[in-house]
Scaffold this active site. Structure first.
Site, PDB file in Angstrom:
ATOM      1  N   TRP A 198       0.849  -1.182   0.000  1.00 56.10           N
ATOM      2  CA  TRP A 198       0.000   0.000   0.000  1.00 56.10           C
ATOM      3  C   TRP A 198       0.898   1.249   0.000  1.00 56.10           C
ATOM      4  CZ3 TRP A 198      -0.464   3.888   3.790  1.00 56.10           C
ATOM      5  CH2 TRP A 198      -1.474   4.821   3.520  1.00 56.10           C
ATOM      6  N   ASP A 365     -16.050  11.967  -2.704  1.00 58.06           N
ATOM      7  CA  ASP A 365     -15.449  10.695  -2.293  1.00 58.06           C
ATOM      8  C   ASP A 365     -16.267  10.050  -1.178  1.00 58.06           C
ATOM      9  OD1 ASP A 365     -13.074   8.816  -1.368  1.00 58.06           O
ATOM     10  OD2 ASP A 365     -12.421   9.733  -3.252  1.00 58.06           O
ATOM     11  N   TRP A 476     -14.551   3.615  -8.439  1.00 56.20           N
ATOM     12  CA  TRP A 476     -14.969   2.272  -7.991  1.00 56.20           C
ATOM     13  C   TRP A 476     -13.865   1.731  -7.086  1.00 56.20           C
ATOM     14  CZ3 TRP A 476     -19.263  -0.651 -10.170  1.00 56.20           C
ATOM     15  CH2 TRP A 476     -19.326  -1.971  -9.714  1.00 56.20           C
ATOM     16  N   ASP A 477     -14.089   1.776  -5.784  1.00 55.36           N
ATOM     17  CA  ASP A 477     -13.029   1.441  -4.830  1.00 55.36           C
ATOM     18  C   ASP A 477     -13.169  -0.003  -4.326  1.00 55.36           C
ATOM     19  OD1 ASP A 477     -10.800   1.896  -3.251  1.00 55.36           O
ATOM     20  OD2 ASP A 477     -11.564   3.765  -2.415  1.00 55.36           O
ATOM     21  N   ASP A 547      -2.465   5.724  -3.076  1.00 54.48           N
ATOM     22  CA  ASP A 547      -2.895   6.656  -2.032  1.00 54.48           C
ATOM     23  C   ASP A 547      -1.749   7.567  -1.620  1.00 54.48           C
ATOM     24  OD1 ASP A 547      -5.548   6.083  -1.839  1.00 54.48           O
ATOM     25  OD2 ASP A 547      -5.357   4.690  -0.156  1.00 54.48           O
TER      26      ASP A 547
HETATM   27  C1  GLA Z   1      -9.282   4.406  -0.471  1.00 52.81           C
HETATM   28  C2  GLA Z   1      -8.951   5.250  -1.673  1.00 52.81           C
HETATM   29  C3  GLA Z   1      -8.907   6.715  -1.295  1.00 52.81           C
HETATM   30  C4  GLA Z   1     -10.244   7.110  -0.690  1.00 52.81           C
HETATM   31  C5  GLA Z   1     -10.571   6.215   0.493  1.00 52.81           C
HETATM   32  C6  GLA Z   1     -11.969   6.472   0.997  1.00 52.81           C
HETATM   33  O1  GLA Z   1      -8.235   4.376   0.439  1.00 52.81           O
HETATM   34  O2  GLA Z   1      -7.743   4.856  -2.255  1.00 52.81           O
HETATM   35  O3  GLA Z   1      -8.610   7.516  -2.424  1.00 52.81           O
HETATM   36  O4  GLA Z   1     -11.233   7.014  -1.686  1.00 52.81           O
HETATM   37  O5  GLA Z   1     -10.482   4.852   0.139  1.00 52.81           O
HETATM   38  O6  GLA Z   1     -12.299   5.678   2.059  1.00 52.81           O
END
Ligand code: GLA
Length: 726
Positions: A198, A365, A476-477, A547
């Site tokens: 990560w 978001d 889309w996460d 991230d």
């Molecule tokens: C993930 C995504 C972030 C954000 C968070 C929201 O970590 O990578 O960009 O959207 O979730 O909880």
């Protein structure tokens, strides 16, 4: 591009690469060659792949055969348990209880174009752009395995996938079924792959092949942050721009494996496909199974040549829909600006500051639904939170559109919070194993995407949201990996199918949504770039790269990602300084230069910036509009990534514009910075409008741009544009 079959030998030729295989006297399919394109000729064992020595520990085939031993021969699709002791491509349990397989040639077909793979993402090609070969191989159990190859006309690309069909009268259980196996007669290669974690995704690693096995894989039910479904064999003396490289990229987003094996004779085998660990698939008589696709790229221009082929192929023959050829909107995302703490007024404050600068879309978001004030609850309850958005999504969207902005929205559809109305109503909808408690991660479980009722619920909820307001984009996460991978709906003997059925369910849902909303722009995400793979690219033309938004960290992440993926697929945002992940301070210019190496946007509270920062942003946006088509369609060159500096170059499709991004990471007292460019016309002249200097292409490539005079300090950056003037 051509595919021929003469004297029992197949010769597939794409632009630049050849694959040759031969049907032997007793029907085995032997591999003779894969590499640089060969001219027409008489290719067989004697002329291309002489048979190697053997002895009592190398068993002979049951019938006299020119292969002599399956334990030493190069095989096109090696089988388990019948004489080849190396890792096999297929093992399948038939009525006799043994996983042994013995495949022999039956028939083949050659035709123009490229077939789709039922239920799976894959590269596509028009009839004139590719030729396909299907070879049927059969075992005495009635298992028919069809090896499917497509050779591309314009690229050194051959794709492979496999279909298994049970034409017998008993159940056959597939225990492993790789998409491709490729044997090489030597082991004069390094293994290149992309590892990470990560906030540190896709770091290139190049190590020597070793005798025995090496394996890059995921068991996470997702391609994952740790390894990418890609590996390349790089000739020992090959480099970024020179030498032979063989790339293998798997179009799949679930648990995968890429295995290499160097045998005692120094031969190399590389296998790619669904991870056999924990996998099993029952084929009843008449049923079929399709594997994902391996995309094989040959390069004689080093790692960079391989990357540019993947970039062009994936930009034009994998990414699809209207966004393939369109400039992507410049986005502002509120995540790092507000995290969960926003309401309509706050979002509009950001939008009001962003719109006049030219930012084209606000992406709302995580946190707009259920009672989602932190990450402990509500995934699955895809209903708007009236406390945060009392006037609803329609009102927010109208206000944004009045400002001239589009709207995007975040979903994490595959998840379910134990603290959600959805889980209270349907606990059986989560992945689960009888008698075992579920392991939470980020206080969430994973939905059983293999279930039609789960897919239907998500389709209904997402389409409802997308229809109740004008929403042009979805992020889309996917913020955890799969554990307790079982389905409450399937019988015990089918539980090993759940991992792959999950992927088929996810892909089916994405397909259905894109059919219903063809203009929708999807951005993939998984805790940043934890599912950055060709499978997801087929649905989402851009993916949140990481991230980690620190521009210095991003240099390495984007460098590694570009080994396979085109710059337009890498979503990259300018965020706040000091950076939220590292605390590092960088200028707005540096953050802009780095984010312009991908699909560009912002992720900070723009309403808090000074007027001079805002006007710098307006300049960045004007610049990016000019650069976007070049970044999308141009040729990408990685110039450097060291502790002192990072640099890349993009040459427009027509060769007329050259963009060079350069970031000085660490200044030395003796600070000579020469940057040799690539991919230019030696004899052409290139103007740097900023300095008025005119260079020849030869001077730029062999002498180099001398950046020492810019006197860049630590973490300062420059974007140089050169224009061809004759
Ligand atoms: C993930 C995504 C972030 C954000 C968070 C929201 O970590 O990578 O960009 O959207 O979730 O909880």
């Amino acid at each position: 591009m051509s595919i021929t079959f003469e004297n029992k030998t197949f010769h597939l030729r794409s632009s630049g690469s050849s694959l040759v295989m031969q049907v032997t006297s007793s029907g085995y399919l032997a591999h003779l060659y894969y590499g640089h394109a060969l001219p027409d000729g008489d290719y067989r064992f004697e002329t291309l792949a002489p048979v190697l020595p053997q002895g009592s520990f190398f068993p002979n085939p049951p019938q006299e055969d020119e292969l002599v031993s399956l334990a030493t021969a190069m095989m096109e699709y090696p089988c388990y348990g019948t004489g080849d002791f190396r890792p096999s491509a297929i093992a399948a349990v038939g009525a006799d209880g043994s996983p042994a397989v013995d495949l022999r040639y039956v028939s083949h077909r050659i035709y123009a174009g490229k077939p789709a793979i039922p239920g799976l993402p894959a590269t596509y090609a028009a009839e004139q752009d590719a030729d396909t070969l299907e070879i049927d191989m059969q075992d005495h159990t009635g298992l028919v395995v069809t090896l499917i190859y497509t050779a591309f006309r314009d690229y050194p690309v051959i794709t492979r996938s496999v279909r298994a069909e049970n034409r017998g009268s008993h159940t056959i259980t597939l225990e492993r079924i790789y998409s491709s196996a490729t044997d090489f007669p030597t082991s004069n290669y390094d293994l290149l792959h992309l590892w990470g974690s990560w906030a540190m995704e896709r770091t290139p690693e190049r190590t020597p092949l070793t005798h025995g096995g090496q394996r890059i894989s995921s068991l996470r039910g997702s391609s994952g942050h740790i390894h990418n479904p890609f590996a390349a064999l790089v000739e020992k003396d090959a480099s970024e721009e020179m030498g032979e490289v063989f790339g293998f990229s798997l179009v799949y987003s679930g648990s995968f494996a890429i295995e290499t094996e160097v045998d005692s004779l120094g031969q190399t085998r590389i296998l790619c496909g669904i991870n056999p660990d924990g996998f099993g698939w029952q084929l009843q008589p008449g049923e079929k199974f399709d594997t994902p696709e391996t995309v094989m790229v040959y390069s004689d221009q080093g790692i960079g040549g391989m990357s540019r082929t993947y970039h062009k192929l994936y930009s034009r023959h994998l990414i699809r829909g209207p966004w393939r050829d369109r400039d992507r909107p410049i986005i502002i995302n509120n995540w790092e600006a507000t995290y969960f703490g926003f309401n309509e007024e706050k979002l509009l404050e950001i939008a009001r500051a962003a719109a006049p600068l030219g930012i084209e879309m606000l992406v709302m978001d995580d946190g707009w639904f259920g009672r989602r004030d932190d990450d402990h609850s509500s995934l699955g309850d895809w209903y708007v939170d009236q406390n945060k958005l009392p006037l609803g999504l329609g009102h927010l969207s109208d206000e944004l559109h009045k400002l001239g902005m589009q709207m995007g929205i975040w979903f994490e559809p595959e998840m379910i919070s134990p603290d959600s109305d959805l889980y209270r109503a349907h606990p059986d909808w989560a992945l689960q194993l009888p008698g075992r408690p579920n392991s939470p991660a980020r206080w969430q479980y994973v939905l059983d995407m293999s279930r039609q009722d789960v897919q239907d619920y998500l389709f209904e909820r997402i389409s409802d949201i997308l229809s109740c307001a004008k929403i042009e984009y979805v992020k889309w996460d996917f913020n955890r990996n799969l554990t307790e991978v079982g389905s409450a709906l399937l019988p015990p003997e089918r539980q090993k199918e759940v991992g792959h059925r999950y992927m088929l369910g996810l892909y089916a849902l994405l397909e259905r949504l894109l059919n219903a909303f063809p203009d929708l722009l999807l951005e993939g995400c998984s805790g940043g770039g934890g599912r950055f793979d060709p499978g997801m690219l087929y649905y989402s033309p851009q993916i949140w790269t990481s991230d980690d938004t620190d521009p210095i960290e991003r240099l390495t992440i984007q460098y590694g990602t570009s080994i396979v993926y085109p710059p337009s697929s890498m979503s990259a945002h300018v965020s706040a300084s000091p950076n939220h992940q590292t605390g590092r301070v960088t200028s707005l210019n540096t953050r802009g230069v780095v984010a312009m190496g991908g699909s560009f946007g912002y992720e900070l509270d723009i309403s808090k910036l000074s007027d001079s920062e805002k006007s710098e942003i307006a300049d960045q946006i004007r610049q990016y509009h000019e650069y976007a088509p070049i970044i999308r369609d141009g040729s990408y060159y990685r110039l450097m990534n060291s502790h002192e500096a990072g640099a890349w170059e993009i040459v427009s499709d027509d060769g007329k514009t050259v963009l060079v991004g350069y970031v000085s990471v660490l200044v030395r007292v003796v600070n000579v910075r020469i940057l040799k460019l690539r991919g230019l016309d030696e004899n052409a002249r290139y103007l740097d409008p900023a300095s008025g200097l005119v260079y020849t292409g030869g001077a730029l490539m062999h002498g180099g741009l001398n950046l020492s005079l810019l006197n860049l300090r630590d973490r300062e950056a420059v974007m140089i544009k050169l224009v061809r003037v004759d």
